[in-house]
Design a protein around this motif. Structure first.
Motif, PDB file in Angstrom:
ATOM      1  N   LEU A 133       0.864  -1.175   0.000  1.00  0.00           N
ATOM      2  CA  LEU A 133       0.000   0.000   0.000  1.00  0.00           C
ATOM      3  C   LEU A 133       0.901   1.225   0.000  1.00  0.00           C
ATOM      4  O   LEU A 133       1.667   1.444   0.943  1.00  0.00           O
ATOM      5  N   GLU A 134       0.831   2.014  -1.069  1.00  0.00           N
ATOM      6  CA  GLU A 134       1.698   3.176  -1.196  1.00  0.00           C
ATOM      7  C   GLU A 134       0.981   4.414  -0.676  1.00  0.00           C
ATOM      8  O   GLU A 134      -0.115   4.743  -1.136  1.00  0.00           O
ATOM      9  N   PRO A 135       1.558   5.128   0.273  1.00  0.00           N
ATOM     10  CA  PRO A 135       0.895   6.311   0.828  1.00  0.00           C
ATOM     11  C   PRO A 135       0.978   7.499  -0.110  1.00  0.00           C
ATOM     12  O   PRO A 135       1.696   7.474  -1.120  1.00  0.00           O
ATOM     13  N   SER A 136       0.249   8.556   0.226  1.00  0.00           N
ATOM     14  CA  SER A 136       0.344   9.811  -0.515  1.00  0.00           C
ATOM     15  C   SER A 136       1.730  10.413  -0.304  1.00  0.00           C
ATOM     16  O   SER A 136       2.291  10.353   0.796  1.00  0.00           O
ATOM     17  N   ALA A 137       2.276  10.970  -1.368  1.00  0.00           N
ATOM     18  CA  ALA A 137       3.615  11.580  -1.277  1.00  0.00           C
ATOM     19  C   ALA A 137       3.531  13.081  -1.021  1.00  0.00           C
ATOM     20  O   ALA A 137       4.527  13.788  -1.160  1.00  0.00           O
ATOM     21  N   SER A 138       2.348  13.563  -0.632  1.00  0.00           N
ATOM     22  CA  SER A 138       2.151  15.014  -0.521  1.00  0.00           C
ATOM     23  C   SER A 138       2.983  15.655   0.585  1.00  0.00           C
ATOM     24  O   SER A 138       3.181  16.868   0.575  1.00  0.00           O
ATOM     25  N   ASP A 139       3.461  14.868   1.558  1.00  0.00           N
ATOM     26  CA  ASP A 139       4.283  15.466   2.623  1.00  0.00           C
ATOM     27  C   ASP A 139       5.778  15.304   2.360  1.00  0.00           C
ATOM     28  O   ASP A 139       6.601  15.709   3.181  1.00  0.00           O
ATOM     29  N   GLN A 140       6.125  14.712   1.235  1.00  0.00           N
ATOM     30  CA  GLN A 140       7.538  14.540   0.905  1.00  0.00           C
ATOM     31  C   GLN A 140       8.159  15.875   0.519  1.00  0.00           C
ATOM     32  O   GLN A 140       7.521  16.706  -0.130  1.00  0.00           O
ATOM     33  N   PRO A 141       9.388  16.134   0.907  1.00  0.00           N
ATOM     34  CA  PRO A 141      10.015  17.414   0.579  1.00  0.00           C
ATOM     35  C   PRO A 141      10.468  17.458  -0.873  1.00  0.00           C
ATOM     36  O   PRO A 141      10.584  16.428  -1.544  1.00  0.00           O
ATOM     37  N   LEU A 142      10.719  18.663  -1.340  1.00  0.00           N
ATOM     38  CA  LEU A 142      11.293  18.845  -2.670  1.00  0.00           C
ATOM     39  C   LEU A 142      12.733  18.352  -2.661  1.00  0.00           C
ATOM     40  O   LEU A 142      13.524  18.723  -1.791  1.00  0.00           O
ATOM     41  N   LYS A 143      13.063  17.490  -3.609  1.00  0.00           N
ATOM     42  CA  LYS A 143      14.443  17.032  -3.762  1.00  0.00           C
ATOM     43  C   LYS A 143      15.155  18.024  -4.669  1.00  0.00           C
ATOM     44  O   LYS A 143      15.058  17.938  -5.897  1.00  0.00           O
ATOM     45  N   VAL A 144      15.828  18.968  -4.038  1.00  0.00           N
ATOM     46  CA  VAL A 144      16.375  20.113  -4.769  1.00  0.00           C
ATOM     47  C   VAL A 144      17.365  19.671  -5.849  1.00  0.00           C
ATOM     48  O   VAL A 144      17.290  20.117  -7.004  1.00  0.00           O
ATOM     49  N   LYS A 145      18.282  18.783  -5.486  1.00  0.00           N
ATOM     50  CA  LYS A 145      19.303  18.355  -6.445  1.00  0.00           C
ATOM     51  C   LYS A 145      18.662  17.690  -7.660  1.00  0.00           C
ATOM     52  O   LYS A 145      18.980  18.031  -8.816  1.00  0.00           O
ATOM     53  N   GLU A 146      17.727  16.746  -7.415  1.00  0.00           N
ATOM     54  CA  GLU A 146      17.077  16.037  -8.512  1.00  0.00           C
ATOM     55  C   GLU A 146      16.235  16.982  -9.360  1.00  0.00           C
ATOM     56  O   GLU A 146      16.156  16.844 -10.579  1.00  0.00           O
ATOM     57  N   THR A 147      15.570  17.949  -8.686  1.00  0.00           N
ATOM     58  CA  THR A 147      14.754  18.913  -9.419  1.00  0.00           C
ATOM     59  C   THR A 147      15.609  19.777 -10.329  1.00  0.00           C
ATOM     60  O   THR A 147      15.270  20.000 -11.500  1.00  0.00           O
ATOM     61  N   VAL A 148      16.722  20.273  -9.791  1.00  0.00           N
ATOM     62  CA  VAL A 148      17.614  21.120 -10.584  1.00  0.00           C
ATOM     63  C   VAL A 148      18.150  20.353 -11.792  1.00  0.00           C
ATOM     64  O   VAL A 148      18.184  20.876 -12.924  1.00  0.00           O
ATOM     65  N   ILE A 149      18.548  19.101 -11.568  1.00  0.00           N
ATOM     66  CA  ILE A 149      19.091  18.297 -12.666  1.00  0.00           C
ATOM     67  C   ILE A 149      18.013  18.021 -13.716  1.00  0.00           C
ATOM     68  O   ILE A 149      18.227  18.239 -14.922  1.00  0.00           O
ATOM     69  N   SER A 150      16.836  17.539 -13.266  1.00  0.00           N
ATOM     70  CA  SER A 150      15.773  17.159 -14.209  1.00  0.00           C
ATOM     71  C   SER A 150      15.258  18.363 -14.984  1.00  0.00           C
ATOM     72  O   SER A 150      15.127  18.313 -16.217  1.00  0.00           O
ATOM     73  N   LEU A 151      14.960  19.441 -14.256  1.00  0.00           N
ATOM     74  CA  LEU A 151      14.453  20.639 -14.919  1.00  0.00           C
ATOM     75  C   LEU A 151      15.531  21.264 -15.802  1.00  0.00           C
ATOM     76  O   LEU A 151      15.247  21.731 -16.921  1.00  0.00           O
ATOM     77  N   GLY A 152      16.760  21.234 -15.317  1.00  0.00           N
ATOM     78  CA  GLY A 152      17.867  21.784 -16.099  1.00  0.00           C
ATOM     79  C   GLY A 152      18.079  21.032 -17.406  1.00  0.00           C
ATOM     80  O   GLY A 152      18.296  21.639 -18.463  1.00  0.00           O
ATOM     81  N   LEU A 153      18.026  19.702 -17.338  1.00  0.00           N
ATOM     82  CA  LEU A 153      18.200  18.897 -18.551  1.00  0.00           C
ATOM     83  C   LEU A 153      17.082  19.146 -19.552  1.00  0.00           C
ATOM     84  O   LEU A 153      17.324  19.257 -20.762  1.00  0.00           O
ATOM     85  N   LEU A 154      15.838  19.239 -19.057  1.00  0.00           N
ATOM     86  CA  LEU A 154      14.708  19.471 -19.940  1.00  0.00           C
ATOM     87  C   LEU A 154      14.809  20.838 -20.622  1.00  0.00           C
ATOM     88  O   LEU A 154      14.628  20.957 -21.842  1.00  0.00           O
TER      89      LEU A 154
END
Length: 610
Positions: free
Chosen positions: A405-426
């Motif tokens: 059973l997978e819970p909601s991820a709404s309380d998970q923090p922003l992964k800054v490094k992954e966001t910068v890499i993914s958004l930067g690559l796009l």
């Protein structure tokens, strides 16, 4: 009409009718068309060229090697990496802060956010990401979800009109290159002026008139609640008073020993939830203990205090800072009735090594256990709270022992490094394409770099690809070649050119848009683009009208899917949580249908000089 032309139309029409009446999946229909076209070319009919060329049957598969397929696969991977980073969740949390209790403000924010997200990711993914946020806002404000979910759906469709990276838009560019004679493809930013004008107008219209047009329906019962977050699961299992921070001192006899050798579970009855490296939490794994090693452990105080004698400093962790809020992925696993794990302990199963997860708590009936969890013999119905990498969840689902059973991820923090890499690559891929690098090269390299950088695993990359779309696009490309080679596209284009003769270039653009829009209500946009696109492009070439403008009009028409819930998967996604009826989409959607048509004509005049 020739026999070959009649045969091509028959081959396409029958599977297409099966799709329209819901008896056939789009991918099965596309592959059926591919196989039949190849078979009849091999049998001596002139489907892809001269009838005495059976070797031309291979052209039915040429679509799978087109750049459109590579672009789609790469975009699926890049947008999933961005989704995984928590970027969309972060945007949703900002909506909760800014929106307040104002319905108009929330309509504007949710529809605008959906449009923004769909510039970079699949429309369905953009809509799905915002559903939990909408439901959370509705619980806090008392606003009916029916007032906000259609704006999310329509916002994602409007955003899809303004970006190159929508499926139909990618295909429009590819079809131009395969036209007769070949035409220049559309640039990455070609859709933004006209599509952006339509999107902006649609969002403003929704903001002003949405409160009056949008329905307030009773939600489906299953959506009146919501999946618990990881933090809520931690509270339910009573972890807050049992979570400790431990730091290994320089004089500790544990230094130099491995965690497996120390046996925190077997010898102390406590669970190692995570390793701490600065502010970052890392799922527990075996390693050699060093002075300064920091752990998050779970267990009763008297058991935890036993570590003090081993040179470990312990202190109770802040109750308000949960593991989930600090970025750890938590899951709940239920032991199935006929599971082979029944009667065995987690130690017997070597659970951590087998699944890569740490069990931090066990619930049986009304009782929760956080200490000596590894020594408890499992029973049917036990629920285990585990922490670890989400990429390992397939391991738990592959057998018949557990259900996850997978819970909601709404309380998970922003992964800054992954966001910068993914958004930067796009964004880098977009800039490279604007500067002249072929789009398929730019996005393919970006997708490879995303995997190499660890923002998405290869397993997740394969899962991210919507294979139904790939099979439809690749399968239907053979039909496009058959349309051109058999002369059908030229004949149909000549009929549309007569329409242009009466109404001019703007009439051809508007007519192509309306045909695409009407067909998009009953078939998928990528399917419909492969049918309508070649004909409209052929008409433009014959009449001397800018074929790029006409291809763009058809592609935008494929996203004009507002009238029915079946017109686009993102509409269907909203039906149950919004409690919508079929008529709700028709009541609101026809305004957007007409608005899109009018603004397309304005865009054709302003940006394409038609």
């Amino acid at each position: 009409m020739t026999i070959s032309q009649i045969l091509i139309l028959t081959i396409v029409t029958i599977p297409l009718l099966g799709v329209i009446i819901g008896r056939l999946r789009m991918d099965i229909a596309a592959l059926t068309i591919t196989a039949l076209l190849a078979l009849f070319q091999f049998a001596g009919f002139g489907i892809f060229g001269p009838s005495n060329r059976p070797d031309l049957a291979i052209l039915s598969l040429s679509g799978f090697g087109e750049d459109a397929v590579i672009i789609l696969i790469s975009v699926f991977i890049l947008t999933t990496a961005l989704e995984k980073s928590g970027f969309a969740r972060w945007i949703s949390s900002q909506i909760l802060k800014v929106g307040g209790n104002s319905l108009r403000r929330l309509i504007f924010l949710f529809s605008g956010t959906a449009a923004l997200l769909s510039l970079f990711m699949n429309d369905v993914a953009a809509g799905a990401l915002l559903i939990p946020s909408v439901l959370e806002v509705c619980r806090r404000t008392g606003i009916n979800p029916g007032k906000l979910l259609i704006p999310v759906s329509y916002g994602s469709l409007l955003g899809g009109m303004a970006t190159y990276f929508a499926t139909a838009n990618i295909l429009a560019s590819s079809l131009l290159q395969s036209a007769s004679p070949p035409q220049e493809p559309l640039t990455v930013l070609a859709f933004f002026p006209t599509g952006g004008l339509i999107a902006l107008t649609g969002i403003l219209f929704m903001t002003l008139f949405g409160p009056y047009l949008l329905p307030a329906r009773k939600q489906a019962a299953v959506y009146q609640g919501n999946k618990p977050t990881g933090s809520e699961l931690e509270k339910a299992y009573g972890l807050s008073e049992r979570t400790w921070k431990a730091v290994v001192t320089e004089n500790s006899p544990l230094c130099g020993r491995s965690l497996r050798d120390i046996g925190l579970g077997q010898n102390y009855g406590i669970t190692l939830a995570a390793l701490q490296n600065g502010f970052q939490l890392i799922p527990a794994a075996d390693h050699i203990v060093k002075a300064g090693s920091q752990w998050l452990i779970i267990g009763r105080e008297e058991r935890v205090r036993e570590l003090v004698a081993q040179g470990v400093q312990v202190e109770l962790e802040n109750k308000s800072t949960t593991l989930s809020k600090r970025g750890l992925s938590l899951f709940e696993i239920l032991v199935l009735p006929r599971s082979e794990a029944i009667g065995k302990t987690l130690t017997d199963l070597d659970f951590r090594k087998r699944y890569g997860w740490s069990v931090i708590a066990l619930q049986r009936g009304d009782s929760s256990y956080r200490t000596d969890v590894g020594t408890l013999r499992l029973a049917a119905g036990d629920s285990l709270l585990v922490v670890g990498e989400s990429s390992r969840k397939e391991d738990a689902l592959s057998g018949r022992d557990f259900i996850l059973l997978e819970p909601s991820a709404s309380d998970q923090p922003l992964k800054v490094k992954e966001t910068v890499i993914s958004l930067g690559l796009l964004l880098t891929a977009v800039v490279a394409a604007v500067l002249g690098v072929p789009v398929y090269i730019a996005v393919l390299i970006a997708a490879i770099l995303a995997v190499s950088a660890g923002t998405i695993t290869m397993h997740e990359a394969y899962e991210s690809i919507e294979w139904q779309v790939i099979f439809v696009v690749g399968g239907m490309y053979g039909f496009t070649i058959a349309l051109i080679e058999s002369g059908l596209a030229a004949s149909a284009g000549a009929l549309m050119a007569r329409f242009a003769d009466s109404f001019g270039a703007l009439g051809l653009a508007g007519g192509s848009f309306l045909v695409a829009s009407i067909l998009s209500q009953i078939m998928g946009g990528q399917f419909e683009m492969m049918v309508t696109g070649p004909i409209a492009i052929s008409a433009a070439i014959q009449y001397g009208i800018n074929p790029q403008a006409i291809a763009l009009a058809v592609a935008i028409g494929c996203s004009n899917s507002f009238l029915t819930p079946m017109a686009h998967p993102v509409n269907l996604l909203m039906m149950a949580p919004g409690g919508y009826k079929f008529s709700d989409f028709l009541k609101v959607g026809w305004w957007f249908f007409l608005l899109s048509f009018v603004m397309l004509l304005v865009g054709m005049i302003l940006f394409w000089n038609l």
